[in-house]
Design an enzyme around this catalytic site. Structure first.
Site, PDB file in Angstrom:
ATOM      1  N   ARG A  66       0.811  -1.212   0.000  1.00  0.00           N
ATOM      2  CA  ARG A  66       0.000   0.000   0.000  1.00  0.00           C
ATOM      3  C   ARG A  66       0.846   1.264   0.000  1.00  0.00           C
ATOM      4  O   ARG A  66       0.513   2.254  -0.636  1.00  0.00           O
ATOM      5  CB  ARG A  66      -0.930  -0.039   1.227  1.00  0.00           C
ATOM      6  CG  ARG A  66      -2.044   0.965   1.162  1.00  0.00           C
ATOM      7  CD  ARG A  66      -2.843   0.747  -0.122  1.00  0.00           C
ATOM      8  NE  ARG A  66      -4.012   1.577  -0.107  1.00  0.00           N
ATOM      9  CZ  ARG A  66      -5.218   1.181  -0.463  1.00  0.00           C
ATOM     10  NH1 ARG A  66      -5.430  -0.058  -0.880  1.00  0.00           N
ATOM     11  NH2 ARG A  66      -6.238   1.998  -0.422  1.00  0.00           N
ATOM     12  N   HIS A 110     -20.479  11.904  -0.777  1.00  0.00           N
ATOM     13  CA  HIS A 110     -20.898  10.726  -0.017  1.00  0.00           C
ATOM     14  C   HIS A 110     -22.429  10.640  -0.050  1.00  0.00           C
ATOM     15  O   HIS A 110     -23.098  11.647   0.201  1.00  0.00           O
ATOM     16  CB  HIS A 110     -20.389  10.814   1.425  1.00  0.00           C
ATOM     17  CG  HIS A 110     -20.753   9.604   2.224  1.00  0.00           C
ATOM     18  ND1 HIS A 110     -20.066   8.415   2.111  1.00  0.00           N
ATOM     19  CD2 HIS A 110     -21.760   9.391   3.107  1.00  0.00           C
ATOM     20  CE1 HIS A 110     -20.637   7.513   2.903  1.00  0.00           C
ATOM     21  NE2 HIS A 110     -21.661   8.072   3.510  1.00  0.00           N
ATOM     22  N   ASP A 151     -14.691  10.326   5.789  1.00  0.00           N
ATOM     23  CA  ASP A 151     -15.920  11.142   5.688  1.00  0.00           C
ATOM     24  C   ASP A 151     -16.018  12.174   6.808  1.00  0.00           C
ATOM     25  O   ASP A 151     -17.116  12.482   7.277  1.00  0.00           O
ATOM     26  CB  ASP A 151     -17.177  10.242   5.705  1.00  0.00           C
ATOM     27  CG  ASP A 151     -17.188   9.237   4.570  1.00  0.00           C
ATOM     28  OD1 ASP A 151     -16.672   9.548   3.490  1.00  0.00           O
ATOM     29  OD2 ASP A 151     -17.716   8.129   4.774  1.00  0.00           O
ATOM     30  N   GLU A 181     -26.788  13.885  -5.530  1.00  0.00           N
ATOM     31  CA  GLU A 181     -25.365  13.844  -5.932  1.00  0.00           C
ATOM     32  C   GLU A 181     -25.073  14.601  -7.224  1.00  0.00           C
ATOM     33  O   GLU A 181     -24.132  15.394  -7.293  1.00  0.00           O
ATOM     34  CB  GLU A 181     -24.905  12.392  -6.088  1.00  0.00           C
ATOM     35  CG  GLU A 181     -24.937  11.618  -4.792  1.00  0.00           C
ATOM     36  CD  GLU A 181     -24.487  10.177  -4.964  1.00  0.00           C
ATOM     37  OE1 GLU A 181     -23.456   9.940  -5.607  1.00  0.00           O
ATOM     38  OE2 GLU A 181     -25.171   9.273  -4.456  1.00  0.00           O
TER      39      GLU A 181
END
Ligand code: GRF
Length: 207
Positions: A66, A110, A151, A181
């Site tokens: 990662r 979101h 978030d 959205e």
């Protein structure tokens, strides 16, 4: 001219809303430099391709670990040098070094009214399943700046959507996209492009 890079993982309807808004003048003074997907099969890449927008795939799966991906992704973004990065349904956690390099310059959408139904594990249909399970009567979507949390960054704008009695996670997901959205994300980009947003003490104000 606001230069943006859009990061995607899926079908790309939010990307489409941004491209359409640029075409029809709802977003002004903005140019998409590139579209990046972590998933080579994402419909979003085809949408970018059909508009002649530079696009490519960059997946954590192609890196030994990662950290290697995080550094490569951050380096690529630094090289592209957008004014802002827009996460339009991007399912990869943004590397901490990229959050630092683009402080308050990464925008995410979101599909709930944050702080409800957000955080680790709340993505895709899961968000809408949980909202229906809880029996809330109103849900919606939130655009926010990205910080180190999940978030948790400063909220730019929210829009509510009423739950209907026979909603399924799929029908709710569709309505949240249509009614919230696809409106919120282009609006937020236009607000940034036209200098209408100001961040003070971790809160966003619209001038
Ligand atoms: C949207 O529901 C968005 O809120 C979420 O992922 C979905 C992306 O859809 N983060 P699309 O790829 O823009 O069509």
């Amino acid at each position: 001219m606001l230069k943006i890079v859009v990061c995607v993982s899926g079908g790309g309807t939010n990307l489409q809303a941004i491209m359409d808004a640029i075409d029809n003048g709802k977003i002004t003074d903005t140019q998409i430099l590139a579209v990046i997907s972590n998933n080579a099969g994402a419909g979003a890449l085809k949408r970018a391709q059909s508009r002649g927008i530079y696009n490519f795939c960059m997946s954590p799966k192609s890196y030994p670990d990662r950290e290697a991906f995080n550094q490569a992704f951050t380096d690529k973004m630094t090289e592209l040098a957008p004014d802002i990065v827009v996460l339009a349904g991007f399912l990869v956690k943004i590397p901490p070094q990229m959050v630092r390099a683009f402080n308050n310059r990464i925008v995410n959408i979101h599909p709930s009214l944050i702080p409800s139904f957000c955080g680790v594990g709340y993505y895709g249909l899961k968000v809408h399943e949980k909202a229906l399970e809880r029996g809330v009567k109103v849900t919606g979507a939130t655009v926010h700046f990205v910080n180190d949390g999940m978030d948790e960054g400063p909220i730019i704008a929210q829009r509510s959507v009423m739950i209907e009695e026979n909603d399924t996670p799929e029908s709710l997901q569709r309505r949240v996209m249509e009614q919230a959205e696809w409106i919120l994300l282009p609006q937020a980009i236009d607000d940034i492009a036209n200098g209408r947003l100001e961040i003070r003490d971790g809160r966003v104000y619209r001038r």
